[in-house]
Design an enzyme around this catalytic site. Structure first.
Site, PDB file in Angstrom:
ATOM      1  N   TYR A 101      37.512 -69.749  27.926  1.00  0.00           N
ATOM      2  CA  TYR A 101      36.410 -70.572  27.422  1.00  0.00           C
ATOM      3  C   TYR A 101      36.341 -71.829  28.286  1.00  0.00           C
ATOM      4  O   TYR A 101      37.358 -72.475  28.539  1.00  0.00           O
ATOM      5  CB  TYR A 101      36.666 -70.970  25.962  1.00  0.00           C
ATOM      6  N   GLU A 183      28.000 -74.312  28.627  1.00  0.00           N
ATOM      7  CA  GLU A 183      29.144 -73.557  28.100  1.00  0.00           C
ATOM      8  C   GLU A 183      29.189 -72.158  28.696  1.00  0.00           C
ATOM      9  O   GLU A 183      28.164 -71.476  28.754  1.00  0.00           O
ATOM     10  CB  GLU A 183      29.024 -73.462  26.573  1.00  0.00           C
TER      11      GLU A 183
END
Ligand code: GDP
Ligand code: MN
Length: 367
Positions: A101, A183
């Site tokens: 992530y 993101e």
């Protein structure tokens, strides 16, 4: 304003971040054509909606290339979290060894950009953040991207250098495009390389004046009534209750919302017709707030520049042309008040002068 995955990936690619290879389709036939251009055995078929968590909601399917058009067809027109699927991204399926992530967020509280990284990316990131926050590394980024600091902080990861380089490009994108979030989840490790397998980018709405390329995309976030209001230069805001509110001037409208809530009601929306509204605008305003099928409507006008007779004419016209099936409460005070009230009376609409009485009445009528 949120970008869809394929838009986010295009942007990332233009800043030289590696992304999975894919094509967008909006029909079964197009899916067929596009799939045939991909050189692979298996594909990822991905619903392009603004909502996150598509994987868990059935919006991501890994299938053989030959099954892709049928899979796309089944997805198109369905909904994910209330959002209709109109586009499908078909990508060459990645062999994923590990999911990381990586994100950059504008952190208003700390007045910086915060980098978040985790070794355990993927669809469970929310749970991870809740249950094992220590597994998410946070790095404050100042005005400039300090690569050596980032790389040092991530040094336990064998890809620290590569991840830092990706983050640097994301930071560059963030600044250039006024993004408030960039993101990548998952940042997929595939055959030793790191590839953005998903992308979520939010552009700061306040920067749209200088980010003209995104301005057309803003429209799709608006509901039908919001679009209509925008076209007619009316300020309309959607809420989740069942009483429609029309007023003139932000202060009066806010006070109207407060008093409705005070007496136990719940506004469905509110529309500020502003100063000097014409009867056409008032007509339009009534049409817009009724779009949401509220249980009742309260029109609260303090005539100054706005003339009460003009407001009354708009409301009366609307009532004549279209049936209004829900209760209406009207408060009409100020310029040309007497004439306005007379017009309404002739059209079978009564008025009340007290804010409290109006609020109580509309709450009671819609209970
Ligand atoms: P989200 O659920 O909306 O965040 O959608 P993602 O694009 O992140 O996909 C969800 C999950 O599907 C990912 O975490 C991966 O595990 C899986 N996935 C997506 N694309 C691929 C792919 O190309 N190959 C493989 N093996 N898995 C994928
Ligand atoms: Mn994702």
């Amino acid at each position: 304003m949120k970008l869809k995955e394929f838009e986010g990936k295009q942007l990332l690619a233009s800043f030289e971040v590696s992304t999975s290879k894919g094509l967008v389709a909006n029909s079964e036939q197009e899916a067929q054509e596009k799939t045939s251009q991909l050189e692979c055995e298996q594909v990822a078929v991905k619903a392009q909606v603004l909502a996150g968590g598509r994987g868990k909601a059935g919006g991501i399917k890994l299938v053989n290339k030959s099954e892709a058009p049928e899979t796309a067809k089944q997805m198109l027109g369905k909904e994910i979290k209330g959002e209709r699927i109109e586009q499908i991204l078909i990508e060459e399926k990645l062999e994923i060894e590990k999911e990381y992530y990586l994100s950059l967020t504008v952190n208003r509280a700390e007045k910086n950009v915060t980098l978040l990284f985790s070794e355990e990316g993927g669809v469970e990131i929310e749970e991870l953040a809740k249950n094992s926050p220590e597994k998410i590394v946070r790095i404050a980024i100042g005005k400039e991207f300090d690569a050596s600091n980032v790389e040092r902080t991530l040094s336990t990861n064998k890809h620290a250098k590569q991840i830092t380089e990706i983050a640097r490009k994301m930071f560059k994108l963030m600044k250039a495009k006024d993004a408030e979030l960039v993101e990548i989840n998952p940042l997929a490790e595939s055959k030793g390389e790191l590839i953005a397998a998903d992308a979520k980018i939010i552009i700061d709405d306040n920067a749209l004046y200088r980010q003209q390329e995104f301005a057309p995309l803003k429209q799709r976030e608006l509901s039908e009534p919001e679009k209509k209001a925008k076209q007619s230069d009316l300020n309309y805001v959607e809420l989740d209750g069942d009483i429609a509110i029309i007023g003139n001037g932000a202060g009066l409208v806010m006070a109207t919302l407060d008093i409705v809530q005070h007496f136990g009601g719940n506004p469905a929306n509110f529309l500020d017709v502003g100063g000097g509204a014409s009867f056409e605008q008032v007509q339009k305003a009534v049409e817009i707030v009724l779009d949401k099928k509220p249980k009742g409507i309260w029109i609260n006008v303090f005539g100054g520049i706005t003339r009460c007779d003009e407001v009354a004419r708009g409301l009366a016209n609307y009532k004549k042309e279209k049936r209004i099936t829900v209760p209406i409460v009207v408060r009409l005070i100020g310029t040309n008040e007497a004439e306005g009230k007379k017009i309404l009376e002739e059209n079978g609409i009564s008025t009340q002068d007290s804010m409290e009485e109006c609020a109580k009445k509309i709450v009671e009528l819609t209970r």
